[in-house]
Design a protein around this motif. Structure first.
Motif, PDB file in Angstrom:
ATOM      1  N   ILE A 153       1.258  -0.941   0.037  1.00 55.28           N
ATOM      2  CA  ILE A 153       0.036  -0.174   0.063  1.00 55.28           C
ATOM      3  C   ILE A 153       1.158   1.404   0.036  1.00 55.28           C
ATOM      4  N   VAL A 154       0.709   1.889  -0.991  1.00 56.05           N
ATOM      5  CA  VAL A 154       1.486   3.054  -1.012  1.00 56.05           C
ATOM      6  C   VAL A 154       0.121   4.991  -0.540  1.00 56.05           C
ATOM      7  N   ILE A 155       0.847   5.143   0.269  1.00 53.27           N
ATOM      8  CA  ILE A 155       0.786   6.428   0.738  1.00 53.27           C
ATOM      9  C   ILE A 155       0.926   7.638   0.826  1.00 53.27           C
ATOM     10  N   GLU A 156       0.351   8.566  -0.214  1.00 59.59           N
ATOM     11  CA  GLU A 156       1.194   9.948  -0.963  1.00 59.59           C
ATOM     12  C   GLU A 156       0.427  10.768  -0.606  1.00 59.59           C
ATOM     13  N   ALA A 157       0.838  12.249   0.848  1.00 59.86           N
ATOM     14  CA  ALA A 157       0.899  13.086   0.490  1.00 59.86           C
ATOM     15  C   ALA A 157       1.088  14.390  -0.378  1.00 59.86           C
ATOM     16  N   LEU A 158       1.019  14.763  -1.212  1.00 61.77           N
ATOM     17  CA  LEU A 158       1.992  16.299  -2.278  1.00 61.77           C
ATOM     18  C   LEU A 158       1.856  17.022  -1.135  1.00 61.77           C
ATOM     19  N   GLU A 159       3.049  18.432  -1.842  1.00 63.37           N
ATOM     20  CA  GLU A 159       3.427  18.952  -1.381  1.00 63.37           C
ATOM     21  C   GLU A 159       1.672  19.727  -0.499  1.00 63.37           C
ATOM     22  N   HIS A 160       2.572  20.000   0.438  1.00 63.79           N
ATOM     23  CA  HIS A 160       1.655  20.939   0.680  1.00 63.79           C
ATOM     24  C   HIS A 160      -0.162  19.967   1.389  1.00 63.79           C
ATOM     25  N   SER A 161      -0.317  19.845   1.329  1.00 68.79           N
ATOM     26  CA  SER A 161      -1.597  18.737   1.292  1.00 68.79           C
ATOM     27  C   SER A 161      -1.858  18.121   3.464  1.00 68.79           C
ATOM     28  N   SER A 162      -2.672  17.381   3.426  1.00 72.78           N
ATOM     29  CA  SER A 162      -2.840  17.331   5.041  1.00 72.78           C
ATOM     30  C   SER A 162      -4.224  15.912   4.652  1.00 72.78           C
ATOM     31  N   ALA A 163      -3.982  15.544   5.452  1.00 76.50           N
ATOM     32  CA  ALA A 163      -5.114  14.375   5.218  1.00 76.50           C
ATOM     33  C   ALA A 163      -4.658  12.834   6.773  1.00 76.50           C
ATOM     34  N   THR A 164      -5.394  12.476   6.549  1.00 76.70           N
ATOM     35  CA  THR A 164      -5.898  11.543   7.940  1.00 76.70           C
ATOM     36  C   THR A 164      -6.029  10.345   7.000  1.00 76.70           C
ATOM     37  N   VAL A 165      -4.915   9.147   6.992  1.00 77.56           N
ATOM     38  CA  VAL A 165      -5.500   7.630   6.446  1.00 77.56           C
ATOM     39  C   VAL A 165      -5.041   6.943   7.854  1.00 77.56           C
ATOM     40  N   VAL A 166      -6.521   6.144   7.944  1.00 79.85           N
ATOM     41  CA  VAL A 166      -6.925   4.645   8.618  1.00 79.85           C
ATOM     42  C   VAL A 166      -6.944   3.875   8.058  1.00 79.85           C
ATOM     43  N   LEU A 167      -6.147   2.303   8.154  1.00 82.60           N
ATOM     44  CA  LEU A 167      -6.188   1.615   8.185  1.00 82.60           C
ATOM     45  C   LEU A 167      -6.495   0.371   9.036  1.00 82.60           C
ATOM     46  N   LYS A 168      -7.490  -0.247   8.483  1.00 83.76           N
ATOM     47  CA  LYS A 168      -8.346  -1.175   9.558  1.00 83.76           C
ATOM     48  C   LYS A 168      -8.528  -1.906   9.517  1.00 83.76           C
ATOM     49  N   HIS A 169      -7.378  -3.290  10.360  1.00 84.72           N
ATOM     50  CA  HIS A 169      -7.397  -4.691  10.117  1.00 84.72           C
ATOM     51  C   HIS A 169      -8.898  -5.503  10.563  1.00 84.72           C
ATOM     52  N   THR A 170      -9.174  -6.214  10.173  1.00 90.93           N
ATOM     53  CA  THR A 170     -10.789  -7.490  10.980  1.00 90.93           C
ATOM     54  C   THR A 170      -9.921  -8.420  10.456  1.00 90.93           C
ATOM     55  N   GLY A 171     -11.207  -9.462  11.465  1.00 94.67           N
ATOM     56  CA  GLY A 171     -11.784 -10.761  10.301  1.00 94.67           C
ATOM     57  C   GLY A 171      -9.846 -11.516  10.969  1.00 94.67           C
ATOM     58  N   ALA A 172     -10.044 -11.904  10.431  1.00 95.87           N
ATOM     59  CA  ALA A 172      -9.018 -13.225  10.449  1.00 95.87           C
ATOM     60  C   ALA A 172      -8.428 -13.966   8.743  1.00 95.87           C
ATOM     61  N   ALA A 173      -6.777 -13.594   9.028  1.00 97.06           N
ATOM     62  CA  ALA A 173      -6.477 -13.819   7.490  1.00 97.06           C
ATOM     63  C   ALA A 173      -4.506 -14.696   8.265  1.00 97.06           C
ATOM     64  N   GLN A 174      -4.193 -14.917   7.587  1.00102.13           N
ATOM     65  CA  GLN A 174      -2.560 -14.310   7.319  1.00102.13           C
ATOM     66  C   GLN A 174      -2.243 -13.855   6.375  1.00102.13           C
ATOM     67  N   TYR A 175      -1.499 -13.023   6.604  1.00 99.09           N
ATOM     68  CA  TYR A 175      -1.151 -11.534   5.971  1.00 99.09           C
ATOM     69  C   TYR A 175      -0.432 -10.667   6.193  1.00 99.09           C
ATOM     70  N   ALA A 176       0.922 -10.743   4.948  1.00 91.98           N
ATOM     71  CA  ALA A 176       1.975 -10.780   4.144  1.00 91.98           C
ATOM     72  C   ALA A 176       1.410  -8.730   4.081  1.00 91.98           C
TER      73      ALA A 176
END
Length: 401
Positions: A153-176
């Motif tokens: 996953i790539v999260i990119e904030a360009l020049e002079h931007s502003s943001a909040t990003v939430v990655l919420k993990h639920t359930g069950a898996a084998q996850y890399a």
């Protein structure tokens, strides 16, 4: 998702073969100790399967993570859904597509597996000078404890931007999972990784970030669920005047292993860093691991940096490992320090509350809430703060039942 066949040219030049068998056989071999000297590769075979004796694996139950040491075949173990902010999802990125790989360099086998297994990386992109008022919420749902998935996953904030990003993990898996974070010059970015997995889930994640000049990154790792959760943030304060605030909160129950190996690299001048992770543990076999590495580079003059880890052990049978490390390559800094503390309830705090008519059970509850709420309140997301406080209350109710 299937494995890509190429990696960025710059990253390929940094690949280094690691032969664990040769390391063990060579009596004169000196293992890499400092985080900055670890080799990198996008090929899982270069790392091999960890034995548990490696410096970055010796506190981890590697046998229970073995499913994540090879690329997922079907790669169908999780689903992705934007609950808000879907308009900031850009087209997916193949391995050779910028900005994927601009910052990220895999430093262990699970990160290399996630790179190879993610054919198209998710790309969240905040346009230049845009201020995003509401959090961007990406829900990552496990579809079964026996199902595998790899992701980049790539999260990119360009020049002079502003943001909040939430990655919420639920359930069950084998996850890399890999999360690559790019905060361009002057941007203000908050990234929250929230682990609310079921007990059967295993999750190994590498978060790597670069923060540009006069930019600020706030990064949160919050782990309340999962059988084994290992989320390792790596943040480079590259630009002059950049700031990084790395916060963590964990609550380990019986049999849970919650781990974070944190690396903060001050590279630019006049950078500021603050690392604070707090954890509570209860139940037989509850285990938390925190390893904090801070490197103040030779050009990072005027740096101000501090890291700390605090753990509260609530019952017998729980264990917290806490290892802070600090490297300084220049004497021209404002300040730097580190601290670690693990203990049980403060008897003086309990006595103070009980002396004012509060029962022992309620006093213990108030102490734990006060200890953990410090991190929760730094989020600045009221709905999520309420959700987490409710989760802490539920955990406390379980231990007192």
């Amino acid at each position: 998702m299937t494995a890509p066949t190429t990696a960025p040219a710059e990253a390929q030049r940094t690949n280094a073969h690691i032969d664990p068998a040769a390391q063990v056989a060579d009596a004169g071999f000196v293992p890499v100790q400092t985080r900055s000297e670890r080799p990198h590769s996008f090929e899982p075979a270069d790392f091999g399967s960890p034995s548990g004796r490696e410096v970055n694996w010796k506190h981890t139950p590697v046998a229970k993570l073995s499913a994540l040491f090879t690329v997922a075949e079907a790669n169908d173990g999780v689903s992705y859904a934007f609950r808000s902010g879907e308009q900031y999802a850009a087209p997916g990125l193949a391995a050779a597509d910028a900005p994927r790989g601009e910052v990220f360099l895999a430093e262990d086998v699970t990160a290399a597996v996630a790179w190879q297994g993610a054919k198209d990386a998710l790309h969240i992109r905040i346009p230049r000078e845009e201020e995003v008022a509401e959090p961007i919420l990406l829900e990552i749902a496990g579809l079964g404890a026996d199902r595998r998935a790899d992701a980049h996953i790539v999260i990119e904030a360009l020049e002079h931007s502003s943001a909040t990003v939430v990655l919420k993990h639920t359930g069950a898996a084998q996850y890399a999972q890999n999360v690559e974070i790019i905060a361009r010059d002057g941007s203000r970015l908050t990234v929250v990784s929230l682990q609310q997995w079921q007990d059967e889930a295993i999750h190994a994640a590498a978060h790597q970030a670069r923060v540009g000049a006069d930019a600020t990154l706030k990064h949160f790792v919050i782990s309340f669920g999962g059988g084994i959760v290992r989320v390792n943030p790596n943040v480079e304060l590259a630009g002059n005047g950049s700031e990084g605030y790395l916060y963590g909160l964990s609550y380990a129950d019986a049999g849970q292993h919650l781990e974070s190996q944190v690396y903060l690299h001050h590279k630019g001048a006049h950078t500021k860093g603050d690392v604070l992770y707090k954890g509570a543990l209860q139940g037989e076999g509850a285990h938390s691991v925190w390893i904090g590495d801070v490197l103040i580079g030779k050009d990072a003059t005027g740096t101000d940096s501090y890291e700390a880890n605090r753990n509260l052990v609530l019952t017998e049978g729980a264990r917290a490992d806490s290892i802070p490390n600090l490297e300084i390559e220049t004497g021209d800094i404002l300040g730097a320090g580190h601290a670690s503390a693990t203990g049980r309830f403060d008897d003086e705090q309990l006595f103070y509350l009980q002396a004012r008519g509060i029962t022992e059970e309620e006093a213990r509850r108030l102490v734990v809430l006060g200890f953990l709420t410090d991190i929760v309140q730094r989020l600045g997301i009221p709905a999520l703060e309420t959700e987490l406080l409710d989760a802490i209350e539920a955990e406390l109710a379980a231990v007192s039942a």
